[in-house]
Motif scaffolding. Structure first.
Motif, PDB file in Angstrom:
ATOM      1  N   UNK A  56       0.835  -1.207   0.000  1.00 57.84           N
ATOM      2  CA  UNK A  56       0.000   0.000   0.000  1.00 57.84           C
ATOM      3  C   UNK A  56       0.868   1.255   0.000  1.00 57.84           C
ATOM      4  N   UNK A  57       1.948   1.237   0.767  1.00 58.58           N
ATOM      5  CA  UNK A  57       2.872   2.373   0.796  1.00 58.58           C
ATOM      6  C   UNK A  57       3.620   2.502  -0.528  1.00 58.58           C
ATOM      7  N   UNK A  58       4.038   1.394  -1.090  1.00 57.17           N
ATOM      8  CA  UNK A  58       4.739   1.415  -2.378  1.00 57.17           C
ATOM      9  C   UNK A  58       3.840   2.007  -3.457  1.00 57.17           C
ATOM     10  N   UNK A  59       2.585   1.580  -3.487  1.00 59.85           N
ATOM     11  CA  UNK A  59       1.660   2.120  -4.485  1.00 59.85           C
ATOM     12  C   UNK A  59       1.381   3.596  -4.257  1.00 59.85           C
ATOM     13  N   UNK A  60       1.267   4.014  -3.015  1.00 63.50           N
ATOM     14  CA  UNK A  60       1.019   5.426  -2.745  1.00 63.50           C
ATOM     15  C   UNK A  60       2.199   6.272  -3.211  1.00 63.50           C
ATOM     16  N   UNK A  61       3.413   5.848  -2.905  1.00 62.00           N
ATOM     17  CA  UNK A  61       4.599   6.594  -3.325  1.00 62.00           C
ATOM     18  C   UNK A  61       4.720   6.598  -4.847  1.00 62.00           C
ATOM     19  N   UNK A  62       4.473   5.455  -5.470  1.00 62.44           N
ATOM     20  CA  UNK A  62       4.528   5.374  -6.931  1.00 62.44           C
ATOM     21  C   UNK A  62       3.524   6.327  -7.568  1.00 62.44           C
ATOM     22  N   UNK A  63       2.286   6.312  -7.086  1.00 68.16           N
ATOM     23  CA  UNK A  63       1.260   7.186  -7.654  1.00 68.16           C
ATOM     24  C   UNK A  63       1.558   8.658  -7.387  1.00 68.16           C
ATOM     25  N   UNK A  64       2.115   8.967  -6.216  1.00 68.78           N
ATOM     26  CA  UNK A  64       2.460  10.350  -5.906  1.00 68.78           C
ATOM     27  C   UNK A  64       3.572  10.859  -6.820  1.00 68.78           C
ATOM     28  N   UNK A 107      -5.735  11.122 -13.262  1.00 72.32           N
ATOM     29  CA  UNK A 107      -5.943   9.714 -12.926  1.00 72.32           C
ATOM     30  C   UNK A 107      -4.937   9.246 -11.876  1.00 72.32           C
ATOM     31  N   UNK A 108      -3.672   9.599 -12.058  1.00 68.90           N
ATOM     32  CA  UNK A 108      -2.670   9.237 -11.054  1.00 68.90           C
ATOM     33  C   UNK A 108      -2.941   9.961  -9.739  1.00 68.90           C
ATOM     34  N   UNK A 109      -3.434  11.186  -9.797  1.00 64.22           N
ATOM     35  CA  UNK A 109      -3.779  11.917  -8.580  1.00 64.22           C
ATOM     36  C   UNK A 109      -4.892  11.237  -7.805  1.00 64.22           C
ATOM     37  N   UNK A 110      -5.922  10.785  -8.508  1.00 61.11           N
ATOM     38  CA  UNK A 110      -7.018  10.060  -7.864  1.00 61.11           C
ATOM     39  C   UNK A 110      -6.505   8.735  -7.299  1.00 61.11           C
ATOM     40  N   UNK A 111      -5.636   8.070  -8.038  1.00 59.62           N
ATOM     41  CA  UNK A 111      -5.049   6.825  -7.538  1.00 59.62           C
ATOM     42  C   UNK A 111      -4.209   7.070  -6.289  1.00 59.62           C
ATOM     43  N   UNK A 112      -3.533   8.212  -6.239  1.00 63.48           N
ATOM     44  CA  UNK A 112      -2.770   8.570  -5.044  1.00 63.48           C
ATOM     45  C   UNK A 112      -3.698   8.722  -3.846  1.00 63.48           C
ATOM     46  N   UNK A 113      -4.830   9.371  -4.048  1.00 65.28           N
ATOM     47  CA  UNK A 113      -5.798   9.547  -2.974  1.00 65.28           C
ATOM     48  C   UNK A 113      -6.289   8.195  -2.447  1.00 65.28           C
ATOM     49  N   UNK A 114      -6.676   7.300  -3.360  1.00 62.79           N
ATOM     50  CA  UNK A 114      -7.168   5.997  -2.932  1.00 62.79           C
ATOM     51  C   UNK A 114      -6.050   5.131  -2.343  1.00 62.79           C
ATOM     52  N   UNK A 115      -4.831   5.279  -2.842  1.00 65.15           N
ATOM     53  CA  UNK A 115      -3.699   4.559  -2.252  1.00 65.15           C
ATOM     54  C   UNK A 115      -3.408   5.059  -0.842  1.00 65.15           C
TER      55      UNK A 115
END
Length: 135
Positions: A56-64, A107-115
Motif C-alpha cells: 500500500x505504501x509502495x503504491x502510494x509513493x509510486x502514484x504520488x 488519474x494518477x492523482x485520484x489513484x494517489x488519494x485511494x492509495x
C-alpha cells in the motif's frame, strides 16, 4: 491506455526537434512501463509472495511520484504546443497529447488519494470495521 496515448501521439510528431517533448516522452514511457509491471504483478498476485514489502505504501509513493512528474510533463507539453506551427498535424497531435497528459495526471492523482486511504486503512468495508469495533 491513457499513458500509451500520450507517448504514441508525441512519438508520431517531430518531437526530437523540441527538447521539451523528450521529457514528456521519458515520463510517459517510464510510467507506462512501470504501471504495466505493477498491473502484471497484481494480476499474477505476486505481491502475496513478498510479505515484507508494504504494498500500500509502495503504491502510494509510486502514484504520488507519477502525479508530480506528470504535472511537469503536462505543463511542459502544454507550453510547447504552438498554434502557429507550419505542420498542422503536429499541432493537433501535440495538443491531444497535452490533453491526455492532463487526464493521466488527474488519474494518477485520484489513484494517489485511494492509495493513501488504503495505506491508512480508511478504505475498510463494513464487515472488517464491525470486527475491529467489537474486538
Amino acid at each position: 491506455v491513457l499513458g500509451l496515448l500520450v507517448w504514441a501521439l508525441i512519438a508520431d510528431t517531430t518531437y526530437y526537434l523540441h527538447a521539451a517533448y523528450s521529457w514528456v516522452m521519458f515520463v510517459s514511457i517510464f510510467f507506462w512501463i512501470l504501471t504495466v509491471l505493477l498491473l502484471v504483478t497484481y494480476l499474477l498476485q505476486l505481491q502475496l509472495k513478498f510479505h515484507v514489502v508494504p504494498w500500500a505504501l509502495v503504491l502510494m509513493i509510486f502514484n504520488l511520484v507519477a502525479t508530480v512528474l506528470y504535472i511537469t510533463a503536462f505543463v511542459t507539453s502544454a507550453a510547447a504546443v504552438q498554434p502557429t506551427s507550419w505542420r498542422q498535424w503536429d499541432y493537433n497531435r501535440r495538443a491531444a497529447a497535452s490533453f491526455f497528459a492532463c487526464v493521466v495526471m488527474i488519474t494518477y492523482g485520484v489513484s494517489t488519494f485511494f492509495s493513501f486511504r488504503a495505506w491508512k486503512g480508511l478504505g475498510s468495508n463494513a464487515a472488517t470495521s464491525q470486527v475491529s469495533d467489537h474486538a
